[in-house]
Design an enzyme around this catalytic site. Structure first.
Site, PDB file in Angstrom:
ATOM      1  N   LYS A 173       8.532   6.530  -8.827  1.00 32.26           N
ATOM      2  CA  LYS A 173       7.260   6.983  -8.258  1.00 32.26           C
ATOM      3  C   LYS A 173       6.441   7.637  -9.371  1.00 32.26           C
ATOM      4  O   LYS A 173       6.993   8.369 -10.204  1.00 32.26           O
ATOM      5  CB  LYS A 173       7.533   7.973  -7.118  1.00 32.26           C
ATOM      6  CG  LYS A 173       6.268   8.418  -6.367  1.00 32.26           C
ATOM      7  CD  LYS A 173       6.591   9.325  -5.170  1.00 32.26           C
ATOM      8  CE  LYS A 173       5.340   9.738  -4.412  1.00 32.26           C
ATOM      9  NZ  LYS A 173       5.624  10.609  -3.257  1.00 32.26           N
ATOM     10  N   SER A 204       3.607   9.426   1.308  1.00 25.57           N
ATOM     11  CA  SER A 204       2.862   9.132   0.102  1.00 25.57           C
ATOM     12  C   SER A 204       3.585   8.173  -0.853  1.00 25.57           C
ATOM     13  O   SER A 204       2.954   7.610  -1.742  1.00 25.57           O
ATOM     14  CB  SER A 204       2.577  10.424  -0.657  1.00 25.57           C
ATOM     15  OG  SER A 204       3.797  11.004  -1.103  1.00 25.57           O
ATOM     16  N   SER A 258       7.170  11.986   3.138  1.00 24.17           N
ATOM     17  CA  SER A 258       6.716  10.930   2.219  1.00 24.17           C
ATOM     18  C   SER A 258       7.784   9.958   1.746  1.00 24.17           C
ATOM     19  O   SER A 258       7.464   8.962   1.102  1.00 24.17           O
ATOM     20  CB  SER A 258       6.043  11.549   0.994  1.00 24.17           C
ATOM     21  OG  SER A 258       4.789  12.074   1.348  1.00 24.17           O
TER      22      SER A 258
END
Lengths: 104, 482, 497
Positions: free
Chosen positions: C81, C156, C180
């Site tokens: 990420k 997210s 998330s």
């Protein structure tokens, strides 16, 4: 508590985010909705409840006082922003980061 | 109307650590810009703070030294504001729960004019740990400021007093006392030029007799005691004049300009600040146990007040001498080293407070840069005690040592200052003097005491000053009475 | 082996293939890179790729395997990420503010994977500064849900989610502040775990809400998550909130039978707001667990409804302060034209941050400002404790808690962009565990039909007590042994040839 356009401007100033009149109105609408959601908290009686700042009830760990960092200025300053106002140079001079004059 | 000046101080003391309060970057003074700004100092994305053990140790030490409450649990908070020398956009400080609570410091205010010297207790409100900001450098590029973050994250202990002081003299006496204390306990190097000890002074005035505090203005960043006196006196006068002219005092942060001797309000702090303090989620509560305190206590030097009492009791020093000697750790250490090296304590006190201090003052030198070490002074004083040299000769040796002419004994030898202490030799000299000054002998015998002193003088002269004066006295007395 | 099959393997299967030298890390990595080249232009899961760096790591892994010093993940390509600083990689956190930022240091998570010999495939798209539940706040554009390109992948960690679901990586990392990892896992149909707060170091992970942020694995199965946890978890002295605990093997309990397991079902997780189709899938999963010998206990988490208001005070408050460092002075976006210091700050931040981030900064600044602190921030922290206490009570009655991870299946892109409050409600079932600091995971439990579209995946949420990750992984793994929801992959529309 109802939010006003003045609140939005004051908070935007505190947060150093430029906001124009149109945006301020749109933001007021959205933030009012969020604040209404938040207001649900006020129905709860929280007298005597110890606030919870951390997930675990632990104490701060201390590090030994030793110098473990070396000079990586050149590496770090590769990320310096572009100066702007017509200059495409990094906002640097003699190892210093350049900003508009700080007035005391 | 008679006015009363009310003063409180906030002092930022840079703690003696080698690394920053929340990172392993060096805190060494004077490095090239941003060469000691690590990723934490620069607030790069993703970095986190970890607290320096030594900084906590220093805070506990200070708390113990002023008999303060040391919080078993204190909390680091974020003070949010934007400033280019504050890389995170917040300063990690302590707000609601500081590490050190209420304590006291007793100050000595020196005599001034008709006012005799006096002591006063100043109440300490709190002391808290926080990080220093970086520096803005002006003039490198036209119209711009340069940001150097080497200092960002340097550990500070901010020490806050109650508004207990009533004159510039009291404020300076407090600042000096605090300055001595933090150096004494070894938590701050006290270097004011380098900014290791910086005072913010809150000044307000009120009609004498009033118990309501006036509106205060804060004089920022005073880094000399002289400027502190000037700034407070100017500020108090300005406030009184403003009020007497029917004006009002606005709360403000002001800067002192040493060139004009005036204070002026800072432009950048005009807007009301809203620091939005909240507990720093990246740091857990700082817990200090009784055991931690005991551990620090074991590392605590004898404090000035205790040492003063000890010097009086053990060595019979006067309260004045003992107090002067314990005015700084350096002076006290110098004295003790000399005494431990065999010098007689009272004599040591006299020389340290007398010749040595005078010489340092006249040459504007610190004790740390004295050309004469405590061991050397002790050696000199031992040569007086063992009658090798006279007091007068000792002064010559002292001067020679100051100029770096060598060690005590070599100077005595080189200058031929050794006292004559051989009874036979002295008797021979005295016999000659008596023979050559029959008139004086007669005067003495006729009851003229002064003649005795004249004869001693003649004997000393004849010995070229080397005869031991005590022996000359004794032998002369015996011979004249015979 | 066909490329499709190769990219569909488990971490364990990759390790076996690599260690027995049936394939090289270079081959495996190239297979994924090829798939990325084919599908990423439409999915937009990766926002930074660097083949040279990636292949160099693969070669180094092959060398390590050759000398017999490989670890379980050596040579396996992992997507990171873009919230993790990785030295020499662009690290943008999905923001224009950091569009040109190249990290000069490694996050703890990144160095853990490096030490394990894993290969960094690239940085994945995400909601800007991890603020969002649909990946639509990213400066680098939205991410397509591989199950249906008109849908969002959740957020997210939307890029990592799509990358795992579309088999563009062997596994990925994510972070979870309010859901998330788990909500996108639910929306994209794979297994994601948010560990107990403090188990994975936050050092080098760009902060959103420091007291809630926690990194975790996003992978095809519970077993894969366990292997990822073995790399990611562990004490780090650079993070004051990192927990100094003995290293544990998260695979150790995978095989344990579930007979006697007490599953708590909080009535608040099955109340109004949950789509009927999702509710049905969760019920089916519970039935499966009963068959495995688990016992059902009805419990209550009475303050669940308050978790969203509390979260939307605490997270923005912390974020408003965490994001103050983006001021255009030392790195990041600086406005091209400005008159003075104030103007430089205000313009740089107005231009560098997107609308959702600005909204949260403003809300956070407001709730912390003078006069409001007690009514909002302090109050929220007090209720946070009530929410945590709910779980303490609940875990007296059960071993794990189950429910939905998200109230609905993946929604359409654009559907909630203009309604922040509706978007926030996506996290109704996940936020309370972040507030309490508890571990939670989402496990594929089936598919739900939609009135207006395709059948989409549904995630079952498993919440465990503090440090019970190994048990949760066991609970999930046993379910995955008797079901195959987790192994189903979407049929992707033809990508770039």
């Amino acid at each position: 508590m109802a939010l006003s356009i003045e609140d939005i401007k004051k908070v935007a100033h505190l947060a150093r985010i430029e906001i124009n009149e149109n945006d301020a109105n749109a933001t007021l609408n959205k933030l009012s909705g969020i604040l209404a959601l938040i207001e649900q908290m006020q129905a709860v009686d929280t007298r005597g409840i110890v606030p919870m700042s951390h997930a675990q009830d632990l104490s701060q760990r201390l590090r030994d006082d030793v110098v473990s960092k070396t000079n990586l200025r050149d590496e770090f300053q590769k990320n310096a922003p572009i100066l702007g106002n017509g200059s495409q140079q990094p906002a640097l001079a003699g190892g210093l980061y350049l900003v508009p004059k700080v007035i005391e | 109307m008679e006015w009363e000046v009310v003063i409180g101080l906030e002092t930022h003391t840079q703690l003696q650590t080698v690394s920053k309060i929340f990172s392993g970057a060096s805190v060494k003074y004077g490095a090239e810009p941003n060469t000691q700004a690590c990723e934490v100092s620069l607030a790069l994305p993703g970095v986190l703070p970890v607290l320096n053990k030594q900084a906590v140790h220093c805070a506990i030490k200070f708390g113990l030294a002023i008999n303060a409450e040391i919080a078993p649990r204190s909390v680091f908070a974020r003070k949010n504001y934007f400033y280019p020398d504050l890389p995170k956009g917040y300063q990690i400080s302590q707000f609601e729960l500081p590490v050190v609570g209420k304590g006291t410091i007793t100050i000595q205010v020196p005599a001034a004019g008709k006012q005799a010297a006096y002591e006063k207790v100043v109440n300490i409100t709190r002391a808290h740990l926080e990080e220093d900001a970086g520096k803005s450098v002006h003039g490198a590029v036209e119209g711009m400021s340069g940001i150097d973050l080497n200092r960002a994250g340097t550990p500070l202990l901010e020490i806050v007093t109650e508004p207990d002081m009533r004159s510039a003299a009291e404020a300076v006496a407090y600042a000096k006392k605090l300055h001595e204390l933090v150096q004494w306990i070894g938590i701050c190097d006290g270097n004011m030029q380098e900014g290791s000890f910086r005072c913010d002074v809150n000044v307000s005035v009120r009609p004498k007799g009033s118990d309501k505090l006036g509106t205060r203005r804060e004089i920022k960043n005073l880094n000399s005691f002289k400027f502190m006196t000037q700034a407070i006196e100017y500020e108090a006068r300005w406030q009184i004049e403003t009020l007497e002219d029917g004006g009002k005092i606005q709360q403000a942060t002001v800067l002192f300009n040493p060139e004009t001797g005036e204070t002026r309000a800072m432009r950048s702090k005009e807007e009301a600040n809203d620091y939005r303090y909240f507990p720093d989620p990246d740091l857990l509560p700082l817990v200090i146990t009784e055991q931690d305190k005991a551990h620090v206590q074991a590392d605590m030097p004898e404090l000035p007040a205790a040492m003063k009492a000890r010097l009086e009791a053990k060595f019979g020093l006067s309260s004045y001498d003992a107090s002067s000697l314990t005015a700084s750790r350096e002076l006290a250490d110098y004295f003790m080293v000399a005494v431990d090296a065999g010098a007689e304590p009272k004599q040591t006190a006299n020389w340290v407070m007398g010749s040595l201090s005078a010489k340092l003052n006249s040459e504007d030198k610190y004790l740390s840069s004295s050309p004469i070490s405590a061991q050397q002074l002790a050696q000199l004083l031992k040569r007086i005690s063992d009658a090798t040299i006279s007091n007068n000769a000792a002064k010559q040796v002292f001067e020679a040592m100051w100029l770096g002419e060598g060690e005590v004994d070599s100077i005595i030898a080189a200058k031929g200052l050794k006292q004559e202490s051989d009874n036979g030799a002295i008797e021979a000299i005295i016999d000659e003097v008596l023979a050559a000054n029959a008139a004086m002998v007669d005067e003495f015998k006729a009851g003229k005491e002064k003649a005795f002193n004249a004869l001693v003088g003649q004997a000393m002269k004849a010995s070229k000053g080397k005869a031991n004066p005590a022996q000359v006295n004794d032998i002369l007395k015996k011979k004249l009475q015979a | 082996m066909a490329n499709n099959e190769l990219t569909n393997g488990s971490l364990k299967s990759y390790a076996q293939l690599l260690h027995s030298k049936q394939i090289s890390s270079l081959e495996l990595t190239q297979a994924f890179l090829q798939r990325i080249n084919q599908y990423n232009p439409s999915i937009n899961a990766f926002i930074a790729l660097d083949e040279d760096k990636t292949l160099a790591q693969a070669r180094a892994a092959d060398a390590r395997i050759a000398i017999g010093s490989a670890a379980p993940l050596t040579g396996i390509p992992i997507a990171q990420k873009d919230i993790f600083c990785a030295k020499g990689w662009p690290t943008t956190c999905g923001s224009r503010m950091l569009a040109n930022f190249v990290a000069p240091y490694d996050a703890h998570v990144i160095s853990q994977f490096d030490a394990a010999g894993a290969v960094n495939l690239g940085k994945t798209n995400m909601d800007e500064f991890a603020m969002g539940s649909s990946n639509e706040t990213s400066y680098f554009g939205g991410v397509k849900n591989p199950w249906s390109y008109d849908r969002v992948p959740g957020g997210s960690s939307g890029g990592s989610a799509a990358a795992v679901a579309a088999r563009l990586c062997a596994a990925a990392t994510g972070t979870d502040t309010g859901g998330s990892i788990r909500q996108p896992a639910s929306l994209c149909g794979f297994t994601g775990l948010k560990p107990t707060y403090g188990v994975v170091s936050r050092f080098g992970m760009i902060a959103f809400a420091s007291s809630l942020d926690q990194a975790g694995p996003m992978a095809k199965s519970a077993e894969d998550c366990a292997l990822m946890m073995n790399v990611m978890a562990g004490f780090d002295e650079r993070d004051s909130t990192s927990l100094d605990r003995a290293k544990e093997d998260y695979c150790r309990d995978l095989a344990k039978p579930l007979a006697g397991l007490k599953i708590g079902l909080p009535k608040e997780f099955f109340a109004e707001g949950l789509s009927a189709e999702v509710g049905q899938v969760i019920e089916n999963a519970i039935t499966e667990y009963k068959k495995l010998g688990a016992e059902i206990v009805n419990i209550s988490l009475p303050n669940t409804g308050l978790s969203i208001p509390v979260y939307y005070v605490l997270a923005p408050a912390e974020a408003s302060s965490n994001l103050s460092r983006y001021d255009g002075v030392r790195y990041g976006h600086r406005a091209a034209e400005y008159t003075d210091l104030m103007d430089m700050y205000s313009k740089s931040r107005a231009e560098g941050f997107g609308d959702e981030v600005k909204r949260r900064i403003l809300i956070g600044t407001y709730v912390l400002s003078a006069g409001y602190y007690d009514a909002y921030y302090l109050k929220a922290q007090q209720i946070r404790r009530l929410i945590a206490q709910d779980f303490v009570e609940a875990f007296k009655q059960c071993d794990v808690i189950m429910g939905p991870a998200a109230p609905s299946t993946a929604f359409k892109a654009g559907e909630k962009v203009d309604d922040p409050v509706a978007m926030y409600l996506q996290d109704i079932y996940t936020i309370s565990t972040n507030l309490a600091g508890l571990p939670g995971m989402s496990v594929p439990a089936g598919f739900a039909p939609n009135q207006d579209g395709p059948v989409l995946p549904v995630g079952l949420q498993i919440i465990g007590n503090y440090f019970d990750e190994a048990r949760m992984l066991n609970v999930a793994h046993q379910y995955q042994k008797v079901t195959d929801w987790h192994s189903l992959a979407p049929n992707l529309p033809e990508g770039k040839a």
